[in-house]
Design an enzyme around this catalytic site. Sequence first.
Site, PDB file in Angstrom:
ATOM      1  N   PRO A 103       2.451  10.983  -3.840  1.00  0.00           N
ATOM      2  CA  PRO A 103       1.760  10.544  -2.616  1.00  0.00           C
ATOM      3  C   PRO A 103       0.234  10.648  -2.739  1.00  0.00           C
ATOM      4  CG  PRO A 103       3.468  12.183  -2.151  1.00  0.00           C
ATOM      5  CD  PRO A 103       3.283  12.150  -3.624  1.00  0.00           C
ATOM      6  N   GLU A 104      -0.455   9.567  -2.417  1.00  0.00           N
ATOM      7  CA  GLU A 104      -1.920   9.554  -2.382  1.00  0.00           C
ATOM      8  C   GLU A 104      -2.333   9.313  -0.927  1.00  0.00           C
ATOM      9  OE1 GLU A 104      -3.500   6.963  -5.461  1.00  0.00           O
ATOM     10  OE2 GLU A 104      -1.792   7.372  -6.750  1.00  0.00           O
TER      11      GLU A 104
END
Length: 295
Positions: free
Chosen positions: A2-3
């Site tokens: 996840p960014e």
Amino acid sequence: MPELPEVETVSQGLRRRALGRRILAVEVRHPGVVVGSPEQFVAEIVGRAIVSVQRKGKALALELGAENCAPRYLLVRLGMTGQFTVNPGAAPVEPHTHVRLALDDGREEIRYRDPRRFGRLRCCTAEELDEIFGRLGPDAPEISRPQFLAALRGRRGPIKSWLMNQQVLAGLGNIYADEALFAAGIHPLSPAGRISAAAAGGLLRAVKSVLRRAVKLQGTSFSDYIDIEGRPGNFLPRLKVYQRTGEPCRRCKTPIQRLVIGGRSSHFCPDCQPSPRRAASVKNPTQRHRDTEKR
Ligand SMILES: [Zn+2]
């Protein structure tokens, strides 16, 4: 992994589904994902209400309020495979569910699931949260052009690693750094400090536009990332270079190449993102001519 767009999607989901709700009970099923003593973690959270959801870069913090008490913050880092979902309390508990936060009357709960267990949950004070968020650079969508140019100045490393350094710019990881460099036509190995002001301005616009579009489509799902309702993100078909090694560039049909920079794969189009040396020779054809003559 996840960014910013994925973490922002989770934050928006939590604001929609959990804001104002009280945490009735907490179960820590795997103490390894909690920082500090699990007993203290539970004691500090139980009975508090979720009064705000904040995000900086890839970190998420739930502000937990209680009457006549200083607020506490539940800091969440999703790591590689962390998932934060709101589920009916009666729903079967999936494998790798490490923490359950029962809400209100217990009919719904927030679950933290993380097969690879690189993510962390930590309860902290306002001062501790300020310190943790303070160590991060400006949030990528917020950084100004002068700040961005100043941060690049004098940096010797490759631009790809610079973009992923959370202390200079918070939020980008491998996916969106590759995509932003492609959009800006910059080779991932270009030395960060040598990028011209014009090209850096273009890169900043590319960073913001890639993130904005990815947030709109609820992020990118490769394997594990899902939003608060358990749905995958929709940005995957929009990726131009990330994990497309050997496939034709969507702009010029040249096969996408992969290269390892700082231990991480980088994906780029050798034609749309000319190597720093080649870019210099194209910019300065006379120089190249002289070099050839010498040989
Ligand atoms: Zn291309």
